[in-house]
Design a protein around this motif. Structure first.
Motif, PDB file in Angstrom:
ATOM      1  N   ASN A 288      32.880  48.796  53.198  1.00 35.57           N
ATOM      2  CA  ASN A 288      33.146  48.567  51.774  1.00 35.57           C
ATOM      3  C   ASN A 288      32.719  49.810  50.989  1.00 35.57           C
ATOM      4  OD1 ASN A 288      33.980  45.925  52.367  1.00 35.57           O
ATOM      5  ND2 ASN A 288      31.885  45.178  52.238  1.00 35.57           N
ATOM      6  N   LYS A 289      33.657  50.706  50.778  1.00 41.14           N
ATOM      7  CA  LYS A 289      33.338  52.031  50.243  1.00 41.14           C
ATOM      8  C   LYS A 289      33.487  52.166  48.731  1.00 41.14           C
ATOM      9  CE  LYS A 289      34.570  54.358  54.568  1.00 41.14           C
ATOM     10  NZ  LYS A 289      35.395  55.388  55.213  1.00 41.14           N
ATOM     11  N   PHE A 290      33.805  51.073  48.058  1.00 47.32           N
ATOM     12  CA  PHE A 290      33.989  51.129  46.607  1.00 47.32           C
ATOM     13  C   PHE A 290      33.071  50.113  45.924  1.00 47.32           C
ATOM     14  CE2 PHE A 290      37.866  52.545  48.600  1.00 47.32           C
ATOM     15  CZ  PHE A 290      38.257  53.649  47.860  1.00 47.32           C
ATOM     16  N   LEU A 291      32.632  50.442  44.732  1.00 46.01           N
ATOM     17  CA  LEU A 291      31.816  49.544  43.918  1.00 46.01           C
ATOM     18  C   LEU A 291      32.614  49.135  42.685  1.00 46.01           C
ATOM     19  CD1 LEU A 291      28.476  51.555  44.039  1.00 46.01           C
ATOM     20  CD2 LEU A 291      28.903  49.386  45.190  1.00 46.01           C
ATOM     21  N   ARG A 292      32.610  47.851  42.411  1.00 45.82           N
ATOM     22  CA  ARG A 292      33.360  47.343  41.266  1.00 45.82           C
ATOM     23  C   ARG A 292      32.400  46.608  40.325  1.00 45.82           C
ATOM     24  NH1 ARG A 292      38.603  43.229  41.435  1.00 45.82           N
ATOM     25  NH2 ARG A 292      38.932  43.132  39.179  1.00 45.82           N
ATOM     26  N   PHE A 293      32.310  47.082  39.087  1.00 46.42           N
ATOM     27  CA  PHE A 293      31.445  46.457  38.082  1.00 46.42           C
ATOM     28  C   PHE A 293      32.290  45.986  36.901  1.00 46.42           C
ATOM     29  CE2 PHE A 293      28.744  49.532  40.260  1.00 46.42           C
ATOM     30  CZ  PHE A 293      27.615  48.772  40.557  1.00 46.42           C
ATOM     31  N   GLU A 294      31.910  44.877  36.324  1.00 43.54           N
ATOM     32  CA  GLU A 294      32.526  44.379  35.102  1.00 43.54           C
ATOM     33  C   GLU A 294      31.425  44.144  34.076  1.00 43.54           C
ATOM     34  OE1 GLU A 294      35.160  41.096  35.629  1.00 43.54           O
ATOM     35  OE2 GLU A 294      35.966  41.883  37.517  1.00 43.54           O
ATOM     36  N   ILE A 295      31.573  44.735  32.909  1.00 42.20           N
ATOM     37  CA  ILE A 295      30.582  44.628  31.840  1.00 42.20           C
ATOM     38  C   ILE A 295      31.238  43.930  30.651  1.00 42.20           C
ATOM     39  CG2 ILE A 295      28.997  45.882  30.341  1.00 42.20           C
ATOM     40  CD1 ILE A 295      29.165  48.227  32.352  1.00 42.20           C
ATOM     41  N   GLY A 296      30.739  42.763  30.320  1.00 40.08           N
ATOM     42  CA  GLY A 296      31.310  41.987  29.222  1.00 40.08           C
ATOM     43  C   GLY A 296      30.508  42.138  27.944  1.00 40.08           C
ATOM     44  N   ILE A 297      31.200  42.285  26.838  1.00 37.98           N
ATOM     45  CA  ILE A 297      30.567  42.406  25.522  1.00 37.98           C
ATOM     46  C   ILE A 297      30.741  41.086  24.771  1.00 37.98           C
ATOM     47  CG2 ILE A 297      30.475  43.726  23.379  1.00 37.98           C
ATOM     48  CD1 ILE A 297      29.824  45.377  25.868  1.00 37.98           C
ATOM     49  N   ALA A 298      29.670  40.582  24.184  1.00 38.71           N
ATOM     50  CA  ALA A 298      29.744  39.328  23.428  1.00 38.71           C
ATOM     51  C   ALA A 298      30.680  39.482  22.233  1.00 38.71           C
ATOM     52  CB  ALA A 298      28.347  38.915  22.963  1.00 38.71           C
TER      53      ALA A 298
END
Length: 322
Positions: free
Chosen positions: A57-67
């Motif tokens: 698993n060579k990729f990192l996936r992040f999700e950042i949510g704003i209120a």
């Protein structure tokens, strides 16, 4: 603000999805990349990944949510600062990454894709990566005055603000200690599991086994300074099966019956390190796995000794034939 993350293998699909025209809002920024086109970004990341062929698993996936309440407070420049602060705190400075916003929903959110292989060829450690991302987002929110996701909950009328703050402070202490110790003991087997329990106890944190009406163990609870926390309050890694899995003990099964011994009981005598070692030596001789840590009295010691002696005799016989 809230965040989550994980390591993935399907980098091509993720990058193409994140940069799809129908979803793409603004391209916030990139790090150690020269292009903003999906195929070229993928090619640059794969070139870096040639330095490590063993990682899957060579990729990192992040999700950042704003209120929603914070959406109009943040300019494009402030979103860029949030992304840079997030990647710095997550120790991604020496990794390729890019971040964009999406316009496909009414909720402002950021997608950040990173290369798990760094400039030095080392693989980014993903132990508790989603929890670390969540705590990092909470820390940034506090620093710049944004809404914290877990605070957007209606308070119960019978709870006083003072009591809530005290309990939250203690829970944060437990979480900090538990994650630190677990990170040091991951994958260390039965002995590491016992050492983990012992070190928690040294910090004043005790674990009890939770059981249903049939006596089947289904979870843990943490006791600390007069407060009780369910394992789910501390973190996903501390569930009944999840905690054993962190030590490589996937074969654990729920124990049934009142003869089962809890990991810790306030009424039991305090266990010394030698006691832990004794329990470990006994359990390693059992064929039914780590489940016996919670049910050591349910075993027939005479039968176990007989089977061990029988196996030794069989080995001697095979030796004579040779």
């Amino acid at each position: 603000m809230i965040a989550k993350g994980k390591a993935v293998s399907h980098g091509k699909t993720v990058i193409e999805y994140v940069l799809r025209d129908k979803k793409l809002g603004d391209f916030i920024d990139k790090n150690l990349l020269t292009s903003e086109r999906p195929e070229e970004i993928l090619q640059e990341m794969r070139w870096m990944q040639r330095h490590n062929t063993r990682c899957k698993n060579k990729f990192l996936r992040f999700e950042i949510g704003i209120a929603p309440a914070d959406r109009n407070k943040l300019s494009d420049g402030e979103l860029m600062l949030i992304v840079h602060d997030f990647t710095r705190k997550m120790e991604l400075t020496n990794h390729q990454w890019f971040a964009v916003t999406h316009k496909d929903t009414n909720n402002l959110h950021i997608h950040l894709i990173a290369n798990r292989i760094g400039l030095n060829g080392k693989v980014y450690q993903t132990d508790f990566v989603s929890n670390r991302a969540s705590r990092t987002a909470e820390e940034i929110s506090r620093e710049i005055g944004l809404t914290i996701a877990n605070k957007v909950v209606a308070k119960k009328k019978y709870q006083s603000p003072k009591a809530d703050k005290t309990r939250e402070a203690k829970k944060n202490e437990v979480r900090k200690i538990a994650y630190k110790l677990l990170g040091e003991k991951v994958g260390t087997g039965k002995k590491g599991f016992l050492a983990f329990i012992g070190e928690l106890r040294n910090h004043g944190i005790h674990i009890e086994t939770m059981r249903n009406k049939q006596g089947t163990a289904y979870g843990f609870r943490f006791l600390y300074q007069g407060e009780t926390f369910k394992a789910s309050e501390i973190g996903r890694e501390f569930g009944y099966r999840s905690l054993f899995r962190q030590f490589g003990l996937e074969d654990v099964k729920p124990q049934i019956g009142k003869t089962a011994v809890p990991i810790y009981s306030p009424q039991t005598q305090e266990l010394t390190q030698s006691t832990f070692d004794t329990i470990f030596n006994i359990t390693t001789e059992f064929s039914s796995g780590i489940g016996n840590l919670l049910n050591v009295h349910g075993e027939d010691y005479a039968e176990t000794a007989f089977q061990r002696k029988l196996r030794a005799e069989q080995k001697k016989r095979r030796g004579r034939r040779m």
